[in-house]
Design an enzyme around this catalytic site. Structure first.
Site, PDB file in Angstrom:
ATOM      1  N   CYS A  94       3.950   0.347   4.683  1.00  0.00           N
ATOM      2  CA  CYS A  94       5.315  -0.041   5.029  1.00  0.00           C
ATOM      3  C   CYS A  94       6.009  -0.861   3.952  1.00  0.00           C
ATOM      4  O   CYS A  94       7.227  -1.083   4.022  1.00  0.00           O
ATOM      5  CB  CYS A  94       5.308  -0.810   6.342  1.00  0.00           C
ATOM      6  SG  CYS A  94       4.632   0.142   7.720  1.00  0.00           S
TER       7      CYS A  94
ATOM      8  N   CYS B  41       9.411  -2.649  19.740  1.00  0.00           N
ATOM      9  CA  CYS B  41       8.699  -1.916  18.696  1.00  0.00           C
ATOM     10  C   CYS B  41       9.692  -1.086  17.903  1.00  0.00           C
ATOM     11  O   CYS B  41      10.575  -0.442  18.479  1.00  0.00           O
ATOM     12  CB  CYS B  41       7.654  -0.981  19.314  1.00  0.00           C
ATOM     13  SG  CYS B  41       6.509  -1.786  20.465  1.00  0.00           S
TER      14      CYS B  41
ATOM     15  N   HIS C 294      12.852   2.387  10.986  1.00  0.00           N
ATOM     16  CA  HIS C 294      11.829   2.069   9.988  1.00  0.00           C
ATOM     17  C   HIS C 294      11.249   3.346   9.377  1.00  0.00           C
ATOM     18  O   HIS C 294      10.111   3.715   9.663  1.00  0.00           O
ATOM     19  CB  HIS C 294      10.740   1.230  10.645  1.00  0.00           C
ATOM     20  CG  HIS C 294       9.654   0.780   9.719  1.00  0.00           C
ATOM     21  ND1 HIS C 294       9.824   0.619   8.354  1.00  0.00           N
ATOM     22  CD2 HIS C 294       8.353   0.449   9.962  1.00  0.00           C
ATOM     23  CE1 HIS C 294       8.695   0.210   7.809  1.00  0.00           C
ATOM     24  NE2 HIS C 294       7.771   0.113   8.764  1.00  0.00           N
TER      25      HIS C 294
END
Length: 395
Positions: free
Chosen positions: A82, A213, A343
């Site tokens: 990430c 989340c 994301h």
């Protein structure tokens, strides 16, 4: 730092759900083109490119740049989970700072699939095997639990057990993220939510519910990094420079089974942030705005303390007092963060960069943080890597 390094152009495409995405090469080319146009730089002037993605075949970086030119420059593909996008930025900054090149492109993209993240290769050792062993030692084996929520959910449980943090405090962070994202046309989720709605969403792990989340999304972002001398010679915008940057990877303490916060990068964050503050001779109190890695609400709360925005054990009060939003001490994730913006793993670090450059240029529209002069970026990848970058407005 040996040479002053400027971020002269940024660009990104709106993040989308996997069902609505363009192919990675289309997104990547579009984001790169936006950054080059924003900078006023022709691709022929770019001397190197660092291209980040996690889920893709080798040399996808080259394929993403075919759409804007075939100039023969070195293209380096980057994968650091990430933290991939900010790792590409880190390499681009190092290259310019060292004098190896004057103008470098950092690009990140991700074409993701729906659903929770999983292991890509099941026929070889997992790079996260030691992470699994550590959380097993703390909580016991849970083979059916989702991978990332288990790590970050346990970190949240650790904070609750040590400091009495309430589950609703984590939910407040999700509410704040949506409120900020309402003003961001690049974000996926822009509708407001209440604490009650966040708490009532399906449970995932520990204190985490679905609305706490980050969603799997697709997107791309890019930045053009130049030496200040190059920028001035070419009449480019030198408003924002990288004042300091640090990258860390795992310590022995990462795998301390008595503290799950360390497993998800607390010590990496603290070390990188300390190095940046010392290099730039600034204090955490000097930071006006930050984009930090809120893959889960629990991680945002823990990161407040890792970045020294508030002393260890006081993050709940920091949230409840509204110190993490407009009118508070430091505006965190004005973009809506990973929780609301989305994301796409390889793009996230450069999307954070884009938001902070807009903030320091005073061009963030309804998201603008008044008088922002110092901006901090925190991007974390398990396995592990953490990049902290400090941007400074000139003048």
């Amino acid at each position: 730092m040996s040479r002053s390094v400027c971020v002269v152009g940024v660009g990104m495409v709106p993040f989308t759900k996997p069902s609505k995405t363009d192919p990675y090469d289309v997104m990547g080319a579009a984001a790169a083109r936006k950054a080059l146009d924003d900078a006023g730089v022709d691709f022929a002037e770019v001397e190197q490119a660092y291209v980040g993605y996690v889920y893709g075949d080798s040399t996808s970086g080259q394929a993403s740049l075919y759409g804007i030119g075939l100039t023969g420059i070195p293209v380096v593909n980057v994968n650091n989970n990430c933290a991939t996008g900010s790792t590409a930025l880190f390499l681009a900054r190092q290259t310019v700072e060292s004098g190896a090149a004057d103008c470098v492109l950092a690009l990140g993209f991700e074409q993701m699939s729906p659903g929770a993240l999983g292991v890509g290769f099941t026929d070889r050792p997992s790079p996260l095997a030691r992470f699994d062993e550590t959380v097993d030692a703390r909580r016991g084996p849970e083979p059916d639990s989702p991978l990332a929520p288990r790590y970050f959910g346990n970190a949240g449980l650790e904070h609750m057990e040590r400091y009495g943090t309430a589950p609703e405090t984590f939910a407040q962070i999700a509410v704040k993220a949506r409120r900020h994202a309402a003003n961001n046309p690049y974000a996926v989720f822009r509708d407001s939510v209440t604490v009650e709605e966040v708490m009532a969403s399906p449970p995932i792990y520990g204190p985490l519910t679905r609305l706490q989340c980050c969603p799997p999304t697709c997107g791309a972002a890019a930045a053009v990094i130049c030496s200040e001398d190059f920028a001035r010679r070419h009449g480019l915008d030198t408003t924002v420079r990288i004042a300091a940057q640090a990258m860390t990877t795992d310590f022995e303490t990462t795998f301390d089974p008595t503290d799950m916060r360390r497993l998800v990068g607390y010590d990496l964050t603290a070390a990188a942030a300390t190095a940046v503050y010392e290099a730039a001779s600034v204090s955490p109190d000097d930071i006006d705005v930050a984009e930090l890695h809120d893959c889960f609400t629990t991680n945002e709360l823990i990161t407040y303390e890792g970045l020294q925005f508030t002393p260890e054990g006081t993050a709940e009060k920091f949230v409840l007092d509204g110190q993490n939003t407009y009118g508070g001490r430091i505006v965190t994730n004005p973009s809506g963060g990973l929780l609301s913006k989305g994301h796409p793993l390889g793009a996230t670090g450069l999307a954070q960069c884009s938001e902070l450059i807009w903030q320091l240029r005073d061009t963030a529209d309804a998201r603008q943080v008044d008088g922002a002069r110092l901006a901090l970026q925190h991007n974390l990848g398990l396995g592990g890597a953490c990049v902290v970058t400090l941007y400074e407005r000139a003048g």
